[in-house]
Design a protein around this motif. Structure first.
Motif, short mmCIF file in Angstrom:
data_model
loop_
_atom_site.label_atom_id
_atom_site.label_comp_id
_atom_site.label_asym_id
_atom_site.label_seq_id
_atom_site.Cartn_x
_atom_site.Cartn_y
_atom_site.Cartn_z
N ARG A 41 5.24 -2.35 4.28
CA ARG A 41 6.14 -3.44 3.95
C ARG A 41 6.45 -3.47 2.46
O ARG A 41 7.50 -3.95 2.04
CB ARG A 41 5.49 -4.77 4.38
CG ARG A 41 6.44 -5.91 4.53
CD ARG A 41 5.78 -7.02 5.31
NE ARG A 41 5.51 -6.61 6.66
CZ ARG A 41 4.44 -6.98 7.36
NH1 ARG A 41 3.54 -7.75 6.82
NH2 ARG A 41 4.28 -6.57 8.59
N LEU B 131 9.93 -1.26 1.09
CA LEU B 131 11.11 -1.55 1.89
C LEU B 131 12.19 -0.51 1.63
O LEU B 131 12.22 0.14 0.59
CB LEU B 131 11.62 -2.96 1.55
CG LEU B 131 10.67 -4.11 1.88
CD1 LEU B 131 11.27 -5.44 1.44
CD2 LEU B 131 10.32 -4.15 3.35
N ASN C 274 14.64 -4.42 6.77
CA ASN C 274 13.81 -5.06 5.75
C ASN C 274 13.55 -6.53 6.09
O ASN C 274 12.45 -7.05 5.88
CB ASN C 274 14.49 -4.97 4.38
CG ASN C 274 14.44 -3.57 3.80
OD1 ASN C 274 13.75 -2.69 4.32
ND2 ASN C 274 15.19 -3.33 2.74
N SER D 197 10.96 -6.61 9.08
CA SER D 197 9.72 -5.84 8.98
C SER D 197 8.47 -6.70 8.90
O SER D 197 7.39 -6.29 9.35
CB SER D 197 9.77 -4.90 7.76
OG SER D 197 9.87 -5.65 6.56
N CYS D 198 8.58 -7.91 8.35
CA CYS D 198 7.39 -8.76 8.21
C CYS D 198 6.83 -9.19 9.55
O CYS D 198 5.69 -9.67 9.63
CB CYS D 198 7.71 -9.97 7.34
SG CYS D 198 8.99 -11.05 8.03
#
Length: 458
Positions: A195, A198, A248, A251-252
């Protein structure tokens, strides 16, 4: 590990103390801290090995420092250089002044550098640290008798702070089975590290926010079902950029991620098997070889059914490639998201992709902003170039790549060059953009799009 310098000589501090005599320049991904006599040959060793096997660069105190080095100072510097710190807090952790110094340093880095601290409470309840009970109280009381009160106070605050951080209690993970805990920690660390890297996004973006919002509306906000989302449009229109922004942004929410770029070109030169290997290696966090495409499909189908993944497949031009990499999406756990970019909508139709988004060119106002950013380094044209800029923009069809190339070419040029360029553009696309546009149009159904060959050919 403890047993480093005595409390009277070891530094306590922040970045200004990181001045070893011979700087090594080592930047670790993970700093692993533990009480030497409690866990080194058991849990800590398994975790250390698991992190290494996942390709993660990890600092473990006892085997990274050369003999004779000012290793106390070097260790504190290694904490500063790391991206993630993992203190393994065991029953006797607080009895070591050195462990407490390192813990305080980790928390300083968390505040000043945004470093991630992931504590593991090894057979210890966090409340013992928070309220200083049992062995933790006894250790702090002993330190108060021998050390400066302000130093011990800092350690008390560090213990209280770390007790409130999100981490793991070893006895509560799978009923205390440590192998499962190691697996969970390694996956979490791998996900967090990924993460931090990115995907690179161009800085001169125009009109992207509305597109992102529209695509996000196609995604289940609760991630209860798997979605394959196809983004299609002409080459250079901004599909990859939009997909990267989405990747991006999402992605978390995922531990398992993969960005497979330039599939059209890579498959031609190296074959789809190479792309399967990249996808598998990204998800497993270790290199993986497959003998053929069928074996690659079998590995993906069998290994990832319980994994929620985020995958970006960029520039697909063959339905077989999509089938070989993600199938219909059922190969992954519910909640997975696959983003596909392509120039050819028919690929999405033939493979049954349910969520599709057509990316069109920029509006005239957006086009003018993008051209101006590249031609004038401002969001609007210079006043005496305004009409010329509008004329040039009108020939591009809102094509971002054309606007960037033309704007960069015209930067600092005279009005005569601007006028000549406009006249040429009215007849034929700029040569630097022409090939990109030709490839794009050839990949589409000309009759359905109402295109004529003379647009491309002078």
């Amino acid at each position: 590990m403890d047993g480093a310098p005595s409390s009277s000589t070891a530094p306590h501090g922040g970045d200004h103390e990181c001045r070893p005599k011979k700087p090594k320049g080592n930047h670790y991904e993970v700093f692993l801290s533990f009480r030497g006599q409690d866990t080194p040959k058991g849990f800590t060793d398994h975790l250390y090995t698991g992190l290494l096997n996942a390709g993660i660069c990890v600092f473990r105190d006892n085997n990274e420092l050369p003999v004779g080095e000012e290793f106390g100072q070097e260790i504190l510097c290694s904490i500063i250089r790391s991206k993630i710190s993992i203190p393994i807090i065991s029953e006797n952790y607080a009895s070591s002044t050195w462990c407490l110094r390192k813990l305080a340093q980790m928390l300083k880095c968390k505040k000043s550098r945004g470093q991630l601290v992931l504590p593991i409470f090894y057979k210890v309840e966090p409340s013992k640290l928070r309220y200083l009970t049992g062995s933790f109280k006894a250790a702090i009381d002993e330190h108060k008798e021998n050390l400066d009160e302000s130093v011990v106070k800092e350690w008390e605050e560090a213990l209280e702070e770390v007790s409130s951080l999100k981490g793991w209690e070893s006895d509560k993970v799978n009923d205390g089975h440590e192998g499962e805990l190691v697996t969970i920690v390694v996956r979490k660390v791998a996900s967090e590290l990924k993460r931090q890297f990115l995907l690179n996004i161009p800085q001169q973006l125009v009109g992207i926010d509305d597109c992102v919002e529209e695509v996000m509306s196609l995604i289940d906000a609760k991630f209860n079902d798997t979605r394959i989302i196809g983004i299609y449009g002409l080459g250079g229109i901004g599909k990859t950029t939009l997909a990267k922004v989405l990747y991006n942004k999402l992605s978390c929410h995922f531990q398992f991620l993969s960005f497979v770029a330039n599939i059209r070109e890579t498959s031609r030169h190296k074959g789809i098997k190479c792309l399967q290997e990249q996808l598998i290696s990204d998800i497993l966090r270790s290199s993986h070889h497959v003998s053929n495409v069928d074996e690659g499909i079998d590995v993906i189908k069998s290994r990832f059914t319980s994994d929620k993944v985020l995958i970006l497949l960029d520039d697909i031009d063959d339905k077989n490639h999509l089938n070989a990499l993600v199938g219909d999406g059922s190969w992954f756990e519910a909640g997975s998201i696959v983003i596909v970019t392509t120039r050819n909508k028919s690929i999405l139709d033939e493979t049954g992709v349910g969520c599709m988004y057509r990316l069109n060119g920029l509006s005239l106002n957006q086009s003018l902003i993008l051209l101006s950013r590249h031609a004038f380094q401002e969001d609007s044209p210079q006043s005496d170039y305004y009409v010329l800029s509008c004329n040039v923009v009108s020939t591009t069809g809102g094509h971002p790549l054309a606007l960037q190339v033309i704007g960069s070419f015209l930067r600092g040029k005279s009005k005569k060059v601007w006028k000549d360029t406009w006249k040429k553009l009215k007849k034929v696309p700029d040569k630097k953009v022409q090939e990109t546009l030709r490839i794009s149009y050839e990949a589409l159904d000309h009759k359905r799009m109402g295109l004529k060959c003379y647009i491309l050919c002078p």
